[in-house]
Design an enzyme around this catalytic site. Sequence first.
Site, short mmCIF file in Angstrom:
data_model
loop_
_atom_site.label_atom_id
_atom_site.label_comp_id
_atom_site.label_asym_id
_atom_site.label_seq_id
_atom_site.Cartn_x
_atom_site.Cartn_y
_atom_site.Cartn_z
N ARG A 121 0.84 -1.19 -0.17
CA ARG A 121 0.08 -0.01 -0.05
C ARG A 121 1.00 1.17 0.07
NH1 ARG A 121 -5.48 1.30 1.77
NH2 ARG A 121 -5.59 3.46 2.61
N ASP A 243 -16.78 8.93 -2.71
CA ASP A 243 -15.39 8.85 -1.91
C ASP A 243 -15.03 10.38 -1.30
OD1 ASP A 243 -13.24 7.63 -0.98
OD2 ASP A 243 -12.01 7.68 -2.83
N CYS A 283 -16.22 3.73 0.25
CA CYS A 283 -15.19 2.65 0.74
C CYS A 283 -14.47 3.17 2.17
CB CYS A 283 -13.86 2.99 -0.49
SG CYS A 283 -13.03 4.41 -0.51
N ARG A 311 -14.29 -6.37 2.10
CA ARG A 311 -12.83 -6.32 1.88
C ARG A 311 -12.15 -7.71 2.37
NH1 ARG A 311 -9.97 -1.51 1.52
NH2 ARG A 311 -8.07 -2.83 1.41
#
Length: 323
Positions: A121, A243, A283, A311
């Site tokens: 990430r 988002d 999200c 997720r």
Amino acid sequence: MMNVKILEHYQKLQSQSLKGKDVLRVDEFTGEELSYLLQSALQLKEMQKNGHLYQPLKGKTLGMIFDKASTRTRVSFEVGMYQLGGLAMFMSGKELQLGRGEPISDTAKVLSRYVDAIMIRTYSHADVELLAEHASIPIINGLTDRFHPCQALADMLTILEHKGKLEGVKMAYLGDGNNVAASLVLAAAALGVEVRVATPKGYELEVEVAEQTKLLAAKSGAKVILTNDPQEASSGADVLYTDVWTSMGFEAENEIRMKAFADYQVNEQIAKLADPDHLFMHCLPAHRGEEVTAGVIDGPNSVVFDQAENRLHAQKAILAAVM
């Protein structure tokens, strides 16, 4: 003890092996492969909910490199690996030799000798591509400045669970044409979801992403609407998605973005334009009062916490498939 029929069903799914494949962006998978991952996620979720122990990754280790802060990504990958029988190892990018200038290529080659896959990430998608180029193990993109494939798979899983299908579902995304939006529309178009994206001028999807979305939609028979009009996108939508307006790395632009996105808030007026049984999706983390009102995100149409849970299940499907 594992139900024999459940195990046989899952093993049948696993015959469509993606072992060794990188997960950098969703359009590197065919619609059939994405559908397989979704069915695998549903099966793994059912196993977990029913207390069936299934641990195909015993003895496997996932190295997790984090350059960006995370709640859902870190916890879901760690728990997912644990449930699949493996080990997840957290590594801060700043604490690795990467933080002192070691080439990404060297890091990739060294970690390939220690772990069975890497989830990263980070900021630069180009860095993840370079890591994948030099690693001999699967590389999973946990988020970059351009793409967020694991989130998109969890999103499609959530829609499938609540709507019972993907093909023909009308999904409206309002806000920034960012990394989340890019992966979302690519996955949706490949799976036959009608894509509607409303962004302010100057904040549209990348041209390459927009063109690829149209190509995927042409193959699946889906429709694509790219507009600057949030009402046009929202009218009759089965799914409303948004988002944050200011993603990590763009904090200096926050004041400018607040003005640019003011008309793109998912509020009660926008929700009334959508189908009465629409889903609201985000999200997370969310900023109530900015991109969405509290009444919408905390309302009866919101499935944001189902999304967050998924997720875990979507990533377990990825891990089991590529490792």
